[in-house]
Write a protein that holds these residues in place. Structure first.
Motif, mmCIF file in Angstrom:
data_model
loop_
_atom_site.group_PDB
_atom_site.id
_atom_site.type_symbol
_atom_site.label_atom_id
_atom_site.label_comp_id
_atom_site.label_asym_id
_atom_site.label_seq_id
_atom_site.Cartn_x
_atom_site.Cartn_y
_atom_site.Cartn_z
ATOM 1 N N GLU A 103 34.586 40.922 30.458
ATOM 2 C CA GLU A 103 34.145 42.303 30.318
ATOM 3 C C GLU A 103 35.260 43.116 29.689
ATOM 4 O OE1 GLU A 103 31.933 44.638 29.721
ATOM 5 O OE2 GLU A 103 30.811 44.039 31.509
ATOM 6 N N GLU A 104 34.886 44.229 29.047
ATOM 7 C CA GLU A 104 35.881 45.108 28.453
ATOM 8 C C GLU A 104 36.555 45.951 29.526
ATOM 9 O OE1 GLU A 104 34.399 47.485 25.324
ATOM 10 O OE2 GLU A 104 33.545 45.809 24.196
ATOM 11 N N VAL A 105 37.836 46.269 29.290
ATOM 12 C CA VAL A 105 38.609 47.094 30.217
ATOM 13 C C VAL A 105 38.505 48.545 29.780
ATOM 14 C CG1 VAL A 105 40.916 47.581 31.116
ATOM 15 C CG2 VAL A 105 40.190 45.221 30.747
ATOM 16 N N ALA A 106 38.291 49.439 30.734
ATOM 17 C CA ALA A 106 38.203 50.868 30.459
ATOM 18 C C ALA A 106 39.506 51.541 30.882
ATOM 19 C CB ALA A 106 37.027 51.490 31.216
ATOM 20 N N GLY A 107 40.045 52.389 30.014
ATOM 21 C CA GLY A 107 41.250 53.140 30.381
ATOM 22 C C GLY A 107 42.486 52.264 30.433
ATOM 23 N N ASN A 108 43.466 52.703 31.221
ATOM 24 C CA ASN A 108 44.752 52.026 31.312
ATOM 25 C C ASN A 108 44.738 50.949 32.387
ATOM 26 O OD1 ASN A 108 45.879 53.748 29.355
ATOM 27 N ND2 ASN A 108 46.365 55.283 30.897
ATOM 28 N N VAL A 109 45.672 50.021 32.275
ATOM 29 C CA VAL A 109 45.864 48.978 33.283
ATOM 30 C C VAL A 109 46.943 49.443 34.243
ATOM 31 C CG1 VAL A 109 46.503 46.588 33.691
ATOM 32 C CG2 VAL A 109 45.207 47.185 31.640
ATOM 33 N N GLU A 110 46.640 49.431 35.524
ATOM 34 C CA GLU A 110 47.622 49.843 36.530
ATOM 35 C C GLU A 110 48.500 48.651 36.894
ATOM 36 O OE1 GLU A 110 45.836 51.626 39.899
ATOM 37 O OE2 GLU A 110 44.558 52.984 38.749
ATOM 38 N N ALA A 111 49.806 48.856 36.933
ATOM 39 C CA ALA A 111 50.752 47.800 37.287
ATOM 40 C C ALA A 111 51.602 48.265 38.464
ATOM 41 C CB ALA A 111 51.634 47.441 36.095
ATOM 42 N N GLU A 112 51.577 47.499 39.534
ATOM 43 C CA GLU A 112 52.348 47.826 40.730
ATOM 44 C C GLU A 112 53.116 46.588 41.182
ATOM 45 O OE1 GLU A 112 52.584 50.725 42.082
ATOM 46 O OE2 GLU A 112 51.004 51.801 40.997
ATOM 47 N N GLY A 114 54.222 43.646 43.684
ATOM 48 C CA GLY A 114 53.443 42.918 44.682
ATOM 49 C C GLY A 114 53.826 43.278 46.101
ATOM 50 N N THR A 115 52.986 42.872 47.045
ATOM 51 C CA THR A 115 53.196 43.220 48.460
ATOM 52 C C THR A 115 53.542 42.008 49.310
ATOM 53 O OG1 THR A 115 50.809 43.004 48.863
ATOM 54 C CG2 THR A 115 51.650 45.202 48.316
ATOM 55 N N ASN A 116 53.779 40.850 48.675
ATOM 56 C CA ASN A 116 54.049 39.638 49.451
ATOM 57 C C ASN A 116 55.530 39.391 49.683
ATOM 58 O OD1 ASN A 116 51.341 38.913 49.787
ATOM 59 N ND2 ASN A 116 51.279 37.928 47.773
ATOM 60 N N GLY A 117 56.378 40.345 49.298
ATOM 61 C CA GLY A 117 57.804 40.184 49.540
ATOM 62 C C GLY A 117 58.516 39.338 48.509
ATOM 63 N N THR A 118 57.843 38.967 47.411
ATOM 64 C CA THR A 118 58.461 38.186 46.345
ATOM 65 C C THR A 118 58.271 38.925 45.032
ATOM 66 O OG1 THR A 118 56.408 36.947 46.015
ATOM 67 C CG2 THR A 118 58.038 36.001 47.528
ATOM 68 N N PRO A 119 59.094 38.619 44.012
ATOM 69 C CA PRO A 119 58.928 39.301 42.724
ATOM 70 C C PRO A 119 57.580 38.950 42.091
ATOM 71 C CG PRO A 119 61.080 38.251 42.867
ATOM 72 C CD PRO A 119 60.265 37.745 44.024
ATOM 73 N N GLU A 120 56.684 39.901 42.038
ATOM 74 C CA GLU A 120 55.372 39.673 41.450
ATOM 75 C C GLU A 120 54.790 41.016 41.028
ATOM 76 O OE1 GLU A 120 53.258 37.753 44.586
ATOM 77 O OE2 GLU A 120 52.836 39.608 45.660
ATOM 78 N N ALA A 121 53.751 40.957 40.217
ATOM 79 C CA ALA A 121 53.095 42.168 39.725
ATOM 80 C C ALA A 121 51.620 42.129 40.085
ATOM 81 C CB ALA A 121 53.261 42.284 38.208
ATOM 82 N N ILE A 136 47.135 39.100 40.704
ATOM 83 C CA ILE A 136 48.508 38.997 41.206
ATOM 84 C C ILE A 136 49.236 37.939 40.380
ATOM 85 C CG2 ILE A 136 49.961 38.486 43.190
ATOM 86 C CD1 ILE A 136 47.652 39.330 44.983
ATOM 87 N N LEU A 137 50.294 38.347 39.700
ATOM 88 C CA LEU A 137 51.072 37.455 38.850
ATOM 89 C C LEU A 137 52.483 37.326 39.391
ATOM 90 C CD1 LEU A 137 48.751 38.593 36.959
ATOM 91 C CD2 LEU A 137 50.319 38.224 35.063
ATOM 92 N N SER A 138 53.029 36.114 39.331
ATOM 93 C CA SER A 138 54.434 35.933 39.671
ATOM 94 C C SER A 138 55.287 36.571 38.584
ATOM 95 C CB SER A 138 54.768 34.444 39.795
ATOM 96 O OG SER A 138 54.687 33.816 38.528
ATOM 97 N N ASP A 139 56.588 36.712 38.848
ATOM 98 C CA ASP A 139 57.449 37.325 37.844
ATOM 99 C C ASP A 139 57.471 36.508 36.558
ATOM 100 O OD1 ASP A 139 58.717 35.291 39.208
ATOM 101 O OD2 ASP A 139 60.717 36.159 39.037
ATOM 102 N N MET A 145 53.186 36.734 30.090
ATOM 103 C CA MET A 145 52.104 37.531 29.546
ATOM 104 C C MET A 145 52.634 38.571 28.560
ATOM 105 S SD MET A 145 49.371 40.001 31.489
ATOM 106 C CE MET A 145 50.635 41.246 31.743
ATOM 107 N N CYS A 146 53.739 39.241 28.928
ATOM 108 C CA CYS A 146 54.348 40.229 28.024
ATOM 109 C C CYS A 146 54.793 39.580 26.719
ATOM 110 C CB CYS A 146 55.530 40.918 28.704
ATOM 111 S SG CYS A 146 55.080 41.940 30.126
ATOM 112 N N GLU A 147 55.364 38.374 26.810
ATOM 113 C CA GLU A 147 55.804 37.660 25.613
ATOM 114 C C GLU A 147 54.621 37.313 24.721
ATOM 115 O OE1 GLU A 147 59.091 36.126 24.500
ATOM 116 O OE2 GLU A 147 59.400 38.087 25.415
#
Length: 286
Positions: A103-112, A114-121, A136-139, A145-147
């Motif tokens: 499906e198409e994405v509407a508006g901006n993507v929110e990035a926060e 993670g809440t599991n205590g490890t480096p993640e987004a 939920i993505l690992s670091d 993904m950015c690359e």
């Protein structure tokens, strides 16, 4: 162990049996990853098995018992990533798995974070159909993904933009006739070009040493009245009559310091300081 998994924790099904925590994640390709943590001994194991109930052939398992819960969860996530990319091990289609959403994405993507205590987004997408999806993505995955998006921009989208620009330029050239070009050249030649008078233009001081020179030459304030920050981000004039003199000539001082420096007056116990600071920097005493 029965199939009663009453809880969900971080995307895992959880069943507690005394001091033992049983975690399970069933994947679309008919593989089940099971992670078991024993609170009494502080150890855990991880394995991946064929069949959704986790009773089938073992594909992989930890070679040791993890005695650190952070290492235990790191191993669990690694096993899930490995197992999720395997072809379907059931009677279904080869895969890893069918796309759950397209499906198409509407508006901006929110990035926060993670809440599991490890480096993640945690990336939250709002779809045009009104639903939201959080991934939920690992670091490492987030960096990858950015690359990949950067490579798309550099090697695909840039070329498309250049082709569009070239096409627009070609259209513009076709619309302009030779007669119009000659008329434009004649109009330009007839215009009087005004040359600005720069004889009175004076550049303000750049470095802190330039400010010191200006203070002595124009305002008679010598180095005896100066303190300077270690990085020369500000000069501080202390003592009389230097401070009063600079305050009384404030407009002249401000004009002389522009554009890279400007003065402020700071009240100190029993005295005042004239602080000359670089544009864009704040002094803690203000």
């Amino acid at each position: 162990m029965n199939d009663d998994w009453p809880q969900k924790v971080g995307g895992w099904e959880l069943a507690r049996h005394g001091h033992i925590e049983n975690y399970r994640k069933r994947l679309a390709n008919n593989v089940t990853v099971t992670a078991i943590w024993e609170n009494a001994t502080g150890t855990g194991t991880v394995d991946a098995r064929v069949e959704t109930l986790g009773f089938g052939r073992t594909l992989t398992s930890s070679r040791k018992e993890f005695r650190d819960k952070e290492a235990f969860w790191t191993a669990a996530r690694c096993v899930v990533e490995m197992a999720a990319n395997l072809p379907s091990l059931g009677a279904g289609s080869e895969s890893p798995a069918d796309s759950e959403l397209f499906e198409e994405v509407a508006g901006n993507v929110e990035a926060e974070p993670g809440t599991n205590g490890t480096p993640e987004a945690e990336l939250t997408f709002t779809l045009v159909n009104g639903r939201t999806v959080t991934l939920i993505l690992s670091d490492d995955q987030a960096f990858d993904m950015c690359e990949r998006i950067y490579k798309l921009d550099k090697y695909v989208w840039d070329e498309e933009r250049e082709e569009d620009d070239e096409a627009e330029e070609d259209e513009g050239d076709e619309d302009t006739t030779d007669d119009e070009t000659e008329e434009e050249d004649e109009d330009t030649a007839d215009e009087d070009i005004e040359v600005p008078d720069i004889s009175d233009v004076r550049s303000g001081p750049d470095t802190g040493h330039d400010v010191v020179t200006l203070l002595e030459a124009q305002f008679g304030v010598t180095e005896d009245y100066l303190m300077a920050h270690v990085d020369w981000s500000a000069l501080i004039v202390v003592g009389e009559p230097a401070v009063s003199s600079l305050i009384s000539r404030g407009e002249e001082l401000h004009a002389a310091l522009q554009p890279r420096w400007y003065p402020v007056v700071v009240d100190r116990p029993g005295e005042q300081w004239a602080v000359l600071r670089r544009t864009g920097l704040r002094y803690a005493g203000e």
